[in-house]
Design a protein around this motif. Structure first.
Motif, PDB file in Angstrom:
ATOM      1  N   ASN A  16      22.264   3.454 -34.900  1.00 32.96           N
ATOM      2  CA  ASN A  16      23.140   4.446 -34.265  1.00 32.96           C
ATOM      3  C   ASN A  16      24.513   4.480 -34.920  1.00 32.96           C
ATOM      4  O   ASN A  16      24.890   3.574 -35.660  1.00 32.96           O
ATOM      5  N   LEU A  18      28.640   4.979 -33.711  1.00 30.60           N
ATOM      6  CA  LEU A  18      29.526   4.892 -32.557  1.00 30.60           C
ATOM      7  C   LEU A  18      30.491   6.074 -32.616  1.00 30.60           C
ATOM      8  O   LEU A  18      31.200   6.255 -33.612  1.00 30.60           O
ATOM      9  N   ARG A  20      33.678   7.789 -30.718  1.00 35.24           N
ATOM     10  CA  ARG A  20      34.726   7.557 -29.714  1.00 35.24           C
ATOM     11  C   ARG A  20      35.595   8.804 -29.635  1.00 35.24           C
ATOM     12  O   ARG A  20      36.030   9.324 -30.667  1.00 35.24           O
ATOM     13  N   THR A  38      34.543   3.957 -41.000  1.00 32.70           N
ATOM     14  CA  THR A  38      35.089   4.749 -39.894  1.00 32.70           C
ATOM     15  C   THR A  38      35.716   6.000 -40.472  1.00 32.70           C
ATOM     16  O   THR A  38      36.382   5.949 -41.514  1.00 32.70           O
ATOM     17  N   ALA A  51      33.144   7.118 -25.046  1.00 28.88           N
ATOM     18  CA  ALA A  51      32.514   6.523 -26.233  1.00 28.88           C
ATOM     19  C   ALA A  51      31.022   6.358 -25.972  1.00 28.88           C
ATOM     20  O   ALA A  51      30.602   6.062 -24.854  1.00 28.88           O
ATOM     21  N   THR A  52      30.235   6.529 -27.030  1.00 31.03           N
ATOM     22  CA  THR A  52      28.792   6.317 -26.924  1.00 31.03           C
ATOM     23  C   THR A  52      28.224   6.083 -28.311  1.00 31.03           C
ATOM     24  O   THR A  52      28.939   6.187 -29.302  1.00 31.03           O
ATOM     25  N   THR A  53      26.941   5.743 -28.384  1.00 29.41           N
ATOM     26  CA  THR A  53      26.290   5.616 -29.692  1.00 29.41           C
ATOM     27  C   THR A  53      25.005   6.443 -29.673  1.00 29.41           C
ATOM     28  O   THR A  53      24.329   6.511 -28.640  1.00 29.41           O
ATOM     29  N   THR A  94      21.116   7.946 -25.829  1.00 32.91           N
ATOM     30  CA  THR A  94      22.279   7.189 -26.314  1.00 32.91           C
ATOM     31  C   THR A  94      22.132   5.725 -25.881  1.00 32.91           C
ATOM     32  O   THR A  94      21.350   5.413 -24.991  1.00 32.91           O
ATOM     33  N   ALA A  97      28.244   2.144 -25.765  1.00 31.05           N
ATOM     34  CA  ALA A  97      29.215   1.821 -26.825  1.00 31.05           C
ATOM     35  C   ALA A  97      29.586   0.334 -26.808  1.00 31.05           C
ATOM     36  O   ALA A  97      29.826  -0.271 -27.856  1.00 31.05           O
ATOM     37  N   GLU A  98      29.600  -0.274 -25.608  1.00 24.69           N
ATOM     38  CA  GLU A  98      30.002  -1.693 -25.495  1.00 24.69           C
ATOM     39  C   GLU A  98      29.024  -2.610 -26.219  1.00 24.69           C
ATOM     40  O   GLU A  98      29.367  -3.729 -26.590  1.00 24.69           O
ATOM     41  N   PHE A 100      27.705  -2.021 -29.085  1.00 28.67           N
ATOM     42  CA  PHE A 100      27.730  -1.796 -30.538  1.00 28.67           C
ATOM     43  C   PHE A 100      28.548  -2.885 -31.238  1.00 28.67           C
ATOM     44  O   PHE A 100      29.706  -3.110 -30.887  1.00 28.67           O
ATOM     45  N   THR A 102      30.850  -4.268 -33.906  1.00 30.08           N
ATOM     46  CA  THR A 102      31.729  -3.815 -34.992  1.00 30.08           C
ATOM     47  C   THR A 102      32.219  -5.018 -35.793  1.00 30.08           C
ATOM     48  O   THR A 102      32.249  -6.143 -35.295  1.00 30.08           O
TER      49      THR A 102
END
Length: 351
Positions: A16, A18, A20, A38, A51-53, A94, A97-98, A100, A102
């Motif tokens: 996925n 991310l 935001r 990014t 936010a989502t993925t 989806t 987001a949490e 994902f 990074t």
């Protein structure tokens, strides 16, 4: 930023991207844990923060398939993202987001370099083809970047050939050496543009960060000791000649037709005034090319992997190249006349 997304991954969420949104500012982020990209755009509407993925390839495929005309809207509701354009509508799953992962940014960068994008792209273009692919010596599967005095140097080798290129800057650096992974270099060649717009390159102990246009790329570095390239580049060869790059390239392309897939060998016989290139295969077929050269040195009979020669000639842009030879067992040095910033060393091959 979807170029680094792996199709198959141990963590499904890494397929996925991310997304935001903060008011009209929207950021898109992708990572494979080693590299993270990014990019930002002012395409949001309304003042909400969200936010989502969502699956990178699916979203990209949908956007590519939609007509170029008209607006596209992305709407998030009940853990589903709706992509709408005209009368076309897609609903995508989806993941939160949490969840994902990074890449954490380094606390401290030891050095910062600012170059025009086209300069850094040129530096990578001149050496990238010599990087190893999936070599057990993992430190060869990347590009050595050296800051030295006012020079930025790029070196790549797969053990059979080595490419060296440097550019001078107005900045002064303490000497630094880092190995940037192959995947990162390939991605940067795609993202960097032929412009004078700046790219800022920041180097930490285990990470490199590049910022340009509205893109930020963070990459892990390859740990390991890169070979001493200064010892690999031959010095003091007396047998050398200058030849038209295009003429040599075309002769080698023709000779390559008669090499076998596994054994890409071409034979060079260099004698005063003449370069004879020949190749044969298991079916006893052969190709012979003869070129006139301005040469008065020793006779040299040497073999090369033709792919290594074609790679460098295809990447060079000048009219002429200089070839310096030792003997049948010594590596050859290919340079550009009146330019000390590029060197290419290729090992001989027994034929």
């Amino acid at each position: 930023m979807s170029g680094i997304v792996e199709r198959r991954h141990t963590l499904p969420i890494l397929a996925n991207i991310l997304i935001r949104k903060d008011g009209e500012k929207v950021s898109f982020l992708s990572t494979d844990i080693e590299v993270q990209i990014t990019t930002n755009a002012k395409v949001g509407s309304g003042s909400e923060v969200a936010a989502t993925t969502v699956a990178a390839r699916k979203l990209l495929d949908i956007l590519r398939a939609l007509p170029d005309t008209g607006e596209v809207s992305l709407t998030l509701s009940n853990k589903r993202m709706t992509v709408q354009s005209g009368k076309s509508r897609f609903a995508l799953q989806t993941l939160a987001a949490e969840e994902f992962p990074t890449v954490a940014q380094a606390d401290h960068y030891n050095a910062t370099v600012t170059l025009p994008q086209k300069t850094l792209k040129h530096l990578f273009n001149m050496v990238h083809f010599s990087m190893a692919q999936q070599d057990i010596r993992y430190y060869l599967n990347g590009l050595l970047l050296v800051l030295d005095g006012k020079n930025v140097i790029a070196v790549a080798t797969d053990g059979h050939r080595l490419a060296f290129c440097q550019v001078a800057t107005e900045q002064e650096f303490a000497r630094q050496e880092v190995i940037i992974p192959r995947k990162t270099i390939i991605e940067l060649q795609r993202l960097l543009e032929e412009t004078d717009e700046p790219v800022q390159l920041e180097i930490a102990n285990n990470q490199v960060k590049l910022s340009f246009a509205d893109i930020e790329l963070i990459s892990k570095l390859v740990e390991g000791k890169f070979p001493d390239y200064t010892r690999v580049v031959p010095k003091g060869y007396k047998n050398d000649f200058t030849i038209s790059r295009d003429q040599l390239l075309r002769s080698l392309q023709r000779a390559a037709i008669m090499t076998s897939d596994k054994f890409k060998g071409v034979r060079w016989v260099v004698t005063p005034g003449s370069l004879k290139i020949s190749s044969t295969n298991a079916d006893q077929e052969e190709a012979i090319e003869e070129l006139e050269i301005d040469y008065g040195g020793d006779s040299v009979d040497i073999g090369f992997n033709v792919t290594y020669l074609l790679d460098v000639l295809n990447n060079l842009k000048g009219d002429n190249v200089n070839i310096a030879l030792g003997d049948a067992n010594s590596s050859a040095l290919i340079t550009v006349p009146e330019n000390a910033d590029f060197k290419y060393v290729v090992m001989p091959m027994r034929i």
